[in-house]
Design a protein around this motif. Structure first.
Motif, PDB file in Angstrom:
ATOM      1  N   HIS A 108      -9.303 -48.708  16.623  1.00 58.34           N
ATOM      2  CA  HIS A 108      -7.949 -48.908  17.001  1.00 58.34           C
ATOM      3  C   HIS A 108      -7.902 -50.017  17.874  1.00 58.34           C
ATOM      4  O   HIS A 108      -8.955 -50.193  18.684  1.00 58.34           O
ATOM      5  CB  HIS A 108      -7.203 -47.885  17.539  1.00 58.34           C
ATOM      6  CG  HIS A 108      -7.143 -46.427  16.965  1.00 58.34           C
ATOM      7  ND1 HIS A 108      -8.217 -45.252  16.922  1.00 58.34           N
ATOM      8  CD2 HIS A 108      -6.275 -45.927  16.309  1.00 58.34           C
ATOM      9  CE1 HIS A 108      -8.120 -44.526  15.708  1.00 58.34           C
ATOM     10  NE2 HIS A 108      -6.460 -44.741  15.648  1.00 58.34           N
ATOM     11  N   THR A 161      -6.255 -50.051  20.541  1.00 56.65           N
ATOM     12  CA  THR A 161      -5.967 -49.399  21.916  1.00 56.65           C
ATOM     13  C   THR A 161      -7.336 -49.063  22.565  1.00 56.65           C
ATOM     14  O   THR A 161      -7.183 -48.577  23.677  1.00 56.65           O
ATOM     15  CB  THR A 161      -5.249 -48.242  21.775  1.00 56.65           C
ATOM     16  OG1 THR A 161      -5.740 -47.423  20.864  1.00 56.65           O
ATOM     17  CG2 THR A 161      -3.674 -48.538  21.237  1.00 56.65           C
ATOM     18  N   ASN A 162      -8.486 -49.375  22.180  1.00 57.58           N
ATOM     19  CA  ASN A 162      -9.669 -49.354  22.922  1.00 57.58           C
ATOM     20  C   ASN A 162     -10.200 -50.924  22.894  1.00 57.58           C
ATOM     21  O   ASN A 162     -11.203 -51.281  22.524  1.00 57.58           O
ATOM     22  CB  ASN A 162     -10.564 -48.536  21.942  1.00 57.58           C
ATOM     23  CG  ASN A 162     -10.179 -47.140  21.815  1.00 57.58           C
ATOM     24  OD1 ASN A 162      -9.889 -46.769  20.492  1.00 57.58           O
ATOM     25  ND2 ASN A 162     -10.170 -46.217  22.900  1.00 57.58           N
ATOM     26  N   ASN A 172     -13.204 -39.620  21.199  1.00 60.73           N
ATOM     27  CA  ASN A 172     -12.381 -40.806  22.003  1.00 60.73           C
ATOM     28  C   ASN A 172     -11.638 -41.770  20.844  1.00 60.73           C
ATOM     29  O   ASN A 172     -10.960 -42.659  21.555  1.00 60.73           O
ATOM     30  CB  ASN A 172     -13.281 -41.519  22.857  1.00 60.73           C
ATOM     31  CG  ASN A 172     -14.571 -42.302  22.317  1.00 60.73           C
ATOM     32  OD1 ASN A 172     -14.462 -42.587  21.195  1.00 60.73           O
ATOM     33  ND2 ASN A 172     -15.559 -42.238  23.300  1.00 60.73           N
ATOM     34  N   SER A 173     -11.890 -41.888  19.695  1.00 58.80           N
ATOM     35  CA  SER A 173     -11.208 -42.548  18.536  1.00 58.80           C
ATOM     36  C   SER A 173     -11.801 -44.073  18.549  1.00 58.80           C
ATOM     37  O   SER A 173     -11.097 -44.888  18.306  1.00 58.80           O
ATOM     38  CB  SER A 173      -9.868 -42.537  18.785  1.00 58.80           C
ATOM     39  OG  SER A 173      -9.099 -43.007  19.913  1.00 58.80           O
ATOM     40  N   CYS A 174     -12.705 -44.385  19.393  1.00 58.52           N
ATOM     41  CA  CYS A 174     -13.019 -45.787  19.508  1.00 58.52           C
ATOM     42  C   CYS A 174     -13.739 -46.255  18.186  1.00 58.52           C
ATOM     43  O   CYS A 174     -13.327 -47.486  17.888  1.00 58.52           O
ATOM     44  CB  CYS A 174     -14.391 -45.775  20.747  1.00 58.52           C
ATOM     45  SG  CYS A 174     -14.020 -45.705  22.351  1.00 58.52           S
ATOM     46  N   ASP A 227      -8.987 -45.796  26.701  1.00 58.23           N
ATOM     47  CA  ASP A 227      -7.875 -46.055  25.414  1.00 58.23           C
ATOM     48  C   ASP A 227      -6.471 -45.835  26.012  1.00 58.23           C
ATOM     49  O   ASP A 227      -6.196 -45.093  26.923  1.00 58.23           O
ATOM     50  CB  ASP A 227      -8.053 -44.451  24.783  1.00 58.23           C
ATOM     51  CG  ASP A 227      -7.039 -44.198  23.511  1.00 58.23           C
ATOM     52  OD1 ASP A 227      -6.813 -45.258  22.931  1.00 58.23           O
ATOM     53  OD2 ASP A 227      -6.795 -43.313  23.150  1.00 58.23           O
ATOM     54  N   ASP A 246      -3.168 -45.046  26.077  1.00 53.58           N
ATOM     55  CA  ASP A 246      -2.262 -44.140  25.501  1.00 53.58           C
ATOM     56  C   ASP A 246      -0.836 -44.117  26.195  1.00 53.58           C
ATOM     57  O   ASP A 246       0.068 -43.499  25.656  1.00 53.58           O
ATOM     58  CB  ASP A 246      -2.739 -42.615  25.278  1.00 53.58           C
ATOM     59  CG  ASP A 246      -2.355 -41.689  24.307  1.00 53.58           C
ATOM     60  OD1 ASP A 246      -1.722 -42.336  23.257  1.00 53.58           O
ATOM     61  OD2 ASP A 246      -2.059 -40.793  24.728  1.00 53.58           O
TER      62      ASP A 246
END
Length: 220
Positions: free
Chosen positions: A106, A108-109, A171-173, A205, A207
């Motif tokens: 993403h 966002t990281n 953490n969606s990294c 992140d 968010d």
């Protein structure tokens, strides 16, 4: 040096963002937010293709000059709802690459490094048994449920936090998975996933608005 199979990185980015308006292309350190992660992916030797999947006119216009080597996929209108599951979006994007191994991350990281992306890829290929990899943040603190029940500790013992068994937050990294796994399960995580720990600033992140303020302070 061992050469891995080709890996395609997919970065999905919607134009609209409810909690942090325009965050994917908002300025961070003198360049749009999404530039940070895309540059890190391009700097990772194992990443052989980078795809941006977006409906943002700004990104569609900006990316060709900023990153001419990156491939752009215009997201169809029926996949632009923010409540849509990411796996549904990925199923469409995968039609635009022939790679058998995929990394999804993403914008966002922004502080994930090329080195960390390489660790994720290496874990996927070198583990020998896993079918997917995802990034996690270690938590060693006293956690409670909303019912005031302890999760990972005994309140009567009061052990030092460093002695508690860690719990890991997805953490969606990044997510690394094979095309076969995705097509079989319909999910970027398979039945034999492995975690790769990402710590410190890299795990930031964006968010909420406060997260962007934190990123700006780190970048300053």
């Amino acid at each position: 040096m061992y050469t891995y199979d080709p890996v395609t990185a997919i970065v999905p980015m919607r134009h609209s963002s409810e909690r942090v308006p325009g965050k994917n292309y908002r300025d961070l350190g003198g360049r749009p937010l999404y530039h940070h992660v895309v540059q890190a992916l391009l700097d990772a030797p194992s990443i052989t293709q980078v795809i941006i999947d977006t409906d943002s006119e700004f990104i569609l216009n900006d990316a060709p000059s900023a990153f001419p080597e990156v491939d752009l996929v215009l997201r169809p209108e029926h996949l632009r709802d923010g409540h849509l599951a990411m796996n549904t979006v990925l199923a469409n994007t995968l039609q635009h690459t022939s790679s058998q191994v995929i990394m999804q991350t993403h914008s966002t990281n922004p502080f994930v490094s090329a080195h960390t992306f390489e660790r994720a890829v290496a874990t996927f290929f070198d583990d020998g048994d896993c079918d997917s990899v995802f990034g996690v943040t270690r938590i060693q603190g006293r956690l409670w449920t909303d019912k005031t029940a302890p999760v990972n500790h005994d309140p009567t013992v009061l052990a030092r936090t460093q002695d508690l068994d860690p719990i890991y937050l997805e953490n969606s990294c990044f997510y690394v998975f094979s095309r076969e796994t995705f097509e079989t399960t319909g999910n970027r995580l398979g039945t034999r996933p492995r975690m790769v720990e990402v710590g410190g600033l890299e795990a930031i992140d964006i968010d909420e608005e406060i997260d962007f303020k934190l990123a700006e302070a780190v970048e300053a």
